[in-house]
Design an enzyme around this catalytic site. Structure first.
Site, PDB file in Angstrom:
ATOM      1  N   LYS A  66       0.838  -1.214   0.000  1.00  0.00           N
ATOM      2  CA  LYS A  66       0.000   0.000   0.000  1.00  0.00           C
ATOM      3  C   LYS A  66       0.871   1.261   0.000  1.00  0.00           C
ATOM      4  O   LYS A  66       2.091   1.175  -0.039  1.00  0.00           O
ATOM      5  CB  LYS A  66      -0.958  -0.042   1.191  1.00  0.00           C
ATOM      6  CG  LYS A  66      -1.789  -1.331   1.287  1.00  0.00           C
ATOM      7  CD  LYS A  66      -2.871  -1.439   0.210  1.00  0.00           C
ATOM      8  CE  LYS A  66      -3.446  -2.835   0.028  1.00  0.00           C
ATOM      9  NZ  LYS A  66      -4.213  -3.380   1.120  1.00  0.00           N
TER      10      LYS A  66
HETATM   11  C1  LIG Z   1      -5.199  -4.486   1.527  1.00  0.00           C
HETATM   12  C2  LIG Z   1      -6.683  -4.369   1.521  1.00  0.00           C
HETATM   13  C3  LIG Z   1      -7.479  -4.677   2.640  1.00  0.00           C
HETATM   14  C4  LIG Z   1      -6.937  -5.366   3.860  1.00  0.00           C
HETATM   15  O1  LIG Z   1      -5.885  -4.767   4.457  1.00  0.00           O
HETATM   16  P1  LIG Z   1      -4.811  -5.631   5.296  1.00  0.00           P
HETATM   17  O2  LIG Z   1      -4.012  -4.557   5.960  1.00  0.00           O
HETATM   18  O3  LIG Z   1      -4.039  -6.451   4.326  1.00  0.00           O
HETATM   19  O4  LIG Z   1      -5.574  -6.462   6.270  1.00  0.00           O
HETATM   20  C5  LIG Z   1      -8.820  -4.432   2.576  1.00  0.00           C
HETATM   21  N1  LIG Z   1      -9.400  -3.932   1.468  1.00  0.00           N
HETATM   22  C6  LIG Z   1      -8.682  -3.659   0.363  1.00  0.00           C
HETATM   23  C7  LIG Z   1      -9.374  -3.102  -0.827  1.00  0.00           C
HETATM   24  C8  LIG Z   1      -7.309  -3.885   0.352  1.00  0.00           C
HETATM   25  O5  LIG Z   1      -6.602  -3.638  -0.766  1.00  0.00           O
END
Ligand SMILES: *Cc1c(COP(=O)(O)O)cnc(C)c1O
Length: 383
Positions: A183
């Site tokens: 991210k």
């Molecule tokens: C990465 C992601 C999540 C979950 O986040 P984590 O930190 O990996 O638990 C939820 N929704 C979307 C759209 C994501 O890309």
């Protein structure tokens, strides 16, 4: 052989490492001063009143739905083009995800179909800012207000995106972020919920730590300075000071990360616009996307997506597909969701391919990806 280019990767520098080792030498490893510092910086960044850090974006989604009152028998309206966690968090609470198709050519939930899906069981509407493109949350908030529903925005892709000049993070009742390494900024693992609602803020904070409340104003009784009470069945979803120090240090670099992502995306758009076989990502007027992902779509009736991914991999270029419609996963099929439920999402899934995009990519990497894709696509559509 040239180095492998993954589809995504974090950028951690010496300043980040120093921030983490500083915490390791301090008195606090978890729930110390860095948690509040990171939360404040994040809230300021998205212009929300409150931010609550969680151990992951998934934990943050679970907490946001819980705080919205999602309970067994309820429905959560969301999009099938998202990471499974957006829907899974509804299942954790005994609720049923209701999948509404994406609008053609936006990647995001179609607000026109949302209203028709609302009924007395609906508790939450959960739009997702797919790839960092702001979802039509203004419009969905209007629909939600009319029907007395709560909007939880999944902004795991959208830290730093703006819509009509307003940052994603304070548009909805609650907004969820993720700090997984792919991210925009990372804590290793981590997540957060931002909100302007004080009541939600308190409930989110309690849910993160076993449902335990310490605020004297909220206690039912008070037996002394040690006293605390458990008000909800919460979890241990805390984010450590070690992770928050990394997040705080990373957040300082967000403007650079966003600028570099936008620069690479602009170069891709320019390079791929001329190909009749490639469809570049949608552009939504009035929005500034955060460019978490660059999703190319392959044109035609038989998009050679698999072949292109295989050829790129053989050349040392990583790709991914975001996402198979959530309800097509075997677990969801077993819950009874039928094929064909969301035709736009299923069509999208056949042609979508996420190509490398991350701030540490060099211009040479970017040109290598472009050259490989244009060459492979040309030959794949010939045969
Ligand atoms: C990465 C992601 C999540 C979950 O986040 P984590 O930190 O990996 O638990 C939820 N929704 C979307 C759209 C994501 O890309």
């Amino acid at each position: 052989m040239a180095e492998f280019i993954p589809y995504a990767k974090q950028l951690v520098d010496e300043e980040d490492i120093a921030a983490v080792t500083g915490v390791l030498r301090s008195d606090w490893l978890t729930t110390g001063p860095m948690v509040a510092r990171f939360e404040q910086a994040l809230a300021d960044c998205v212009r929300a009143r409150y931010a609550v850090a969680f151990s992951s974006g998934t934990a943050a989604l679970h907490a946001a739905y819980f705080t919205a009152g999602v309970a067994p028998g309820d429905e959560v309206i969301t999009t099938p083009i998202t990471f499974a966690a957006t829907a899974n968090a509804a299942l954790y609470l005994g609720a049923r995800p209701v999948f509404i198709d994406i609008a053609p050519n936006t990647f995001n939930i179609d607000p026109a179909s949302v209203e028709a899906a609302i009924n007395h069981r609906t508790k939450v509407i959960a739009p997702v800012n797919m790839t960092g493109l702001p979802a039509p949350v203004e419009e969905i908030m209007g629909i939600a207000r009319k029907h007395g529903k709560i909007v939880v925005e999944d902004a795991a892709h959208a830290l730093g995106a703006t819509d009509q000049g307003q940052p994603v993070g304070a548009r909805a009742d609650m907004t969820v972020f993720s700090f997984h390494p792919v991210k925009h900024i990372t804590c290793g693992e981590g997540g957060a919920v931002t909100t302007n609602n004080e009541e939600y803020y308190k409930k989110l904070t309690a849910f993160r730590s076993h449902g335990i409340v310490r605020d004297p104003a909220l206690l039912k009784e008070n037996h002394g300075p040690w006293y605390h009470e458990m008000h909800y069945l919460g979890y241990n979803y805390r984010l450590t000071d070690i992770q928050c120090a990394l997040g705080f240090s990373q957040l300082k670099k967000l403007p650079y990360f966003l600028a570099r992502r936008r620069e690479i995306a602009a170069r891709y758009n320019e390079a791929f616009a001329g190909s009749p076989h490639l469809i570049t990502p949608p552009e939504l007027p009035g929005t500034e996307p955060a460019w978490h992902l660059y999703v190319l779509r392959l044109a035609g009736d038989q998009p050679p997506r698999r072949e292109l991914a295989e050829r790129l991999y053989a050349r040392g270029i990583g790709t991914q597909v975001h996402y198979q419609p959530v309800y097509r996963h075997p677990y969801y099929r077993n819950l009874g969701y039928p094929a064909g439920l969301c035709p736009n999402a299923e069509d999208y899934y056949r042609r979508a391919l996420t190509i490398p995009l991350y701030p540490a990519m060099t211009d040479v990497d970017v040109e290598r990806v472009i050259g490989a894709i244009l060459g492979d696509v040309e030959s794949l559509y010939k045969c």
